[in-house]
Design an enzyme around this catalytic site. Structure first.
Site, PDB file in Angstrom:
ATOM      1  N   ASN A 138       0.777  -1.017   0.138  1.00  0.00           N
ATOM      2  CA  ASN A 138       0.070  -0.025   0.021  1.00  0.00           C
ATOM      3  C   ASN A 138       1.008   1.283  -0.022  1.00  0.00           C
ATOM      4  OD1 ASN A 138      -1.792   1.915   0.602  1.00  0.00           O
ATOM      5  ND2 ASN A 138      -2.360   1.419   2.718  1.00  0.00           N
ATOM      6  N   TRP A 139       1.142   1.833  -1.400  1.00  0.00           N
ATOM      7  CA  TRP A 139       1.908   2.860  -1.119  1.00  0.00           C
ATOM      8  C   TRP A 139       1.401   4.294  -0.663  1.00  0.00           C
ATOM      9  CZ3 TRP A 139       4.101   3.129  -7.175  1.00  0.00           C
ATOM     10  CH2 TRP A 139       4.825   1.730  -7.485  1.00  0.00           C
ATOM     11  N   LYS A 140       0.171   4.258  -0.205  1.00  0.00           N
ATOM     12  CA  LYS A 140      -0.503   5.448   0.170  1.00  0.00           C
ATOM     13  C   LYS A 140      -0.131   6.590  -0.794  1.00  0.00           C
ATOM     14  CE  LYS A 140      -0.241   3.413   4.548  1.00  0.00           C
ATOM     15  NZ  LYS A 140      -0.058   3.506   6.175  1.00  0.00           N
ATOM     16  N   HIS A 165      -9.528   0.958   4.579  1.00  0.00           N
ATOM     17  CA  HIS A 165      -8.281   1.466   5.492  1.00  0.00           C
ATOM     18  C   HIS A 165      -8.656   2.559   6.505  1.00  0.00           C
ATOM     19  CE1 HIS A 165      -4.312   2.869   6.472  1.00  0.00           C
ATOM     20  NE2 HIS A 165      -3.893   1.727   5.755  1.00  0.00           N
ATOM     21  N   GLU A 205      -7.105   4.802   7.507  1.00  0.00           N
ATOM     22  CA  GLU A 205      -6.949   6.285   7.095  1.00  0.00           C
ATOM     23  C   GLU A 205      -7.976   6.776   6.157  1.00  0.00           C
ATOM     24  OE1 GLU A 205      -3.264   5.651   5.270  1.00  0.00           O
ATOM     25  OE2 GLU A 205      -2.250   5.137   7.462  1.00  0.00           O
ATOM     26  N   GLU A 242      -5.368  -4.560  10.682  1.00  0.00           N
ATOM     27  CA  GLU A 242      -4.341  -3.568  11.112  1.00  0.00           C
ATOM     28  C   GLU A 242      -4.710  -2.697  12.361  1.00  0.00           C
ATOM     29  OE1 GLU A 242      -2.511  -2.330   6.869  1.00  0.00           O
ATOM     30  OE2 GLU A 242      -4.163  -1.275   7.241  1.00  0.00           O
ATOM     31  N   GLY A 299       2.391   2.710  10.829  1.00  0.00           N
ATOM     32  CA  GLY A 299       3.353   3.808  10.526  1.00  0.00           C
ATOM     33  C   GLY A 299       3.876   4.273  11.921  1.00  0.00           C
ATOM     34  N   SER A 341       3.363  -1.532  10.556  1.00  0.00           N
ATOM     35  CA  SER A 341       4.875  -1.589  10.846  1.00  0.00           C
ATOM     36  C   SER A 341       5.339  -3.038  10.723  1.00  0.00           C
ATOM     37  CB  SER A 341       5.108  -1.063  12.537  1.00  0.00           C
ATOM     38  OG  SER A 341       4.708   0.202  12.472  1.00  0.00           O
ATOM     39  N   GLY A 392       3.009  -1.012   4.460  1.00  0.00           N
ATOM     40  CA  GLY A 392       2.916   0.578   4.069  1.00  0.00           C
ATOM     41  C   GLY A 392       4.392   0.929   3.820  1.00  0.00           C
ATOM     42  N   GLY A 393       4.930   1.528   4.701  1.00  0.00           N
ATOM     43  CA  GLY A 393       6.219   2.335   4.748  1.00  0.00           C
ATOM     44  C   GLY A 393       7.329   1.378   4.154  1.00  0.00           C
TER      45      GLY A 393
HETATM   46  P1  PGA Z   1       2.607   0.633   7.926  1.00  0.00           P
HETATM   47  O1  PGA Z   1       1.513   0.888   7.117  1.00  0.00           O
HETATM   48  O2  PGA Z   1       3.307  -0.536   7.170  1.00  0.00           O
HETATM   49  O3  PGA Z   1       3.279   1.823   7.397  1.00  0.00           O
HETATM   50  O4  PGA Z   1       2.591   0.571   9.043  1.00  0.00           O
HETATM   51  C1  PGA Z   1       0.594  -0.395   7.006  1.00  0.00           C
HETATM   52  C2  PGA Z   1      -1.035   0.017   6.558  1.00  0.00           C
HETATM   53  O5  PGA Z   1      -1.397   1.063   6.724  1.00  0.00           O
HETATM   54  O6  PGA Z   1      -1.546  -0.450   5.552  1.00  0.00           O
END
Ligand code: PGA
Length: 255
Positions: A9-11, A97, A99, A169, A175, A215, A236-237
């Site tokens: 997930n590149w966001k 998600h 977010e 999640e 993050g 994470s 994500g990251g």
């Molecule tokens: P993260 O994000 O790996 O940066 O914690 C995961 C996500 O929100 O899908």
């Protein structure tokens, strides 16, 4: 045997050029997948045609999107529909998600409609659930997550559920560098599977891949993916760096 999946997930990150290079670097790492191990790359919408083209003819690595709208077409300025994503060659869509829930005020009812749209257009859904820190501290996370599933996906038929992947999640781990322990992840994943079994059947629940997100990185992926109910990750990251993402893919393939 249910699939294992690692999804990027590149966001809202990377230029087109940077995204192209990242996919090239991932492919250069030759992740060599098979029918039981899949990779999904979900870039921002503007990258999608480029990403789909790069993944054309690459087995078991699919393009995903991070969202879709709840209607098929019409006067919804700024939105992208499931039929458009399908037409562009997208295979998976991330829905719900945290977010999106938090910053864009997406409700359970809206997420149910988005899920219906995605499935009606033959997209596979990666449905996200997970609790904030205050719920974890109160130890009511199991009820919280069961309520999210009930509100947004339990109207689906068992047949439709075959095209759903769940991503658990915990919001406090996204993050933040703070990962759920493998015991916390396994407990919740087992709870999610049991909740699905209660609604559908054990066989139906056993077929649903349940991914962990928050994470996740090469140093903790192997331990998380070794849990019997953890079927991969939503990343994500660490999905923004080819070597880290390849390390997480390698961890999936070991288990
Ligand atoms: P993260 O994000 O790996 O940066 O914690 C995961 C996500 O929100 O899908």
């Amino acid at each position: 045997m249910r699939k294992k999946i690692v999804a990027a997930n590149w966001k809202m990150n990377l230029t087109l050029e940077e995204g192209k290079k990242l996919v090239e670097d991932i492919l250069a790492g030759n992740p060599a997948l098979d029918t039981h191990n899949e990779v999904v790359i979900a870039p921002p919408f503007i990258h999608i045609t480029q990403t789909v083209a790069q993944l054309n003819n690459i087995s078991h690595i699919h393009a995903g999107s991070q969202n879709c709208y709840s209607e098929a077409s019409g006067a919804y300025t700024g939105e992208v529909s499931a039929p458009m994503l399908k037409d562009a060659g997208v295979r998976y869509v991330i829905i719900g998600h945290s977010e999106r829930r938090e910053y864009f005020k997406e409700t359970d009812a809206l997420l149910a409609k988005k899920t219906d749209q995605a499935l009606a257009n033959s997209l596979q859904v990666i449905f996200c659930c997970g609790e904030p820190l205050n719920i974890r501290d109160a130890d009511t996370q199991n009820q919280h997550v069961a309520d999210q599933l009930q509100a947004s996906i339990f109207h689906l038929s068992a047949e439709q559920l075959k095209n759903v992947v769940i991503a658990y999640e915990p919001i406090w781990a996204i993050g933040t560098g703070r990962t759920a322990t493998s015991v916390q992840a396994q407990d919740m994943h087992a709870h999610i599977r049991q909740t699905l079994a209660g609604k559908y059947s054990q066989a139906a629940a056993d077929n649903v891949p349940i991914l962990y997100g928050g994470s996740c990185k090469p140093s903790n992926a192997a331990e998380l993916f070794a849990c019997p109910d953890v079927d991969g990750g939503l990343i994500g990251g660490a999905s923004l760096k080819a070597d880290e993402f390849l390390g997480i893919i390698a961890a999936m393939k070991q288990h």
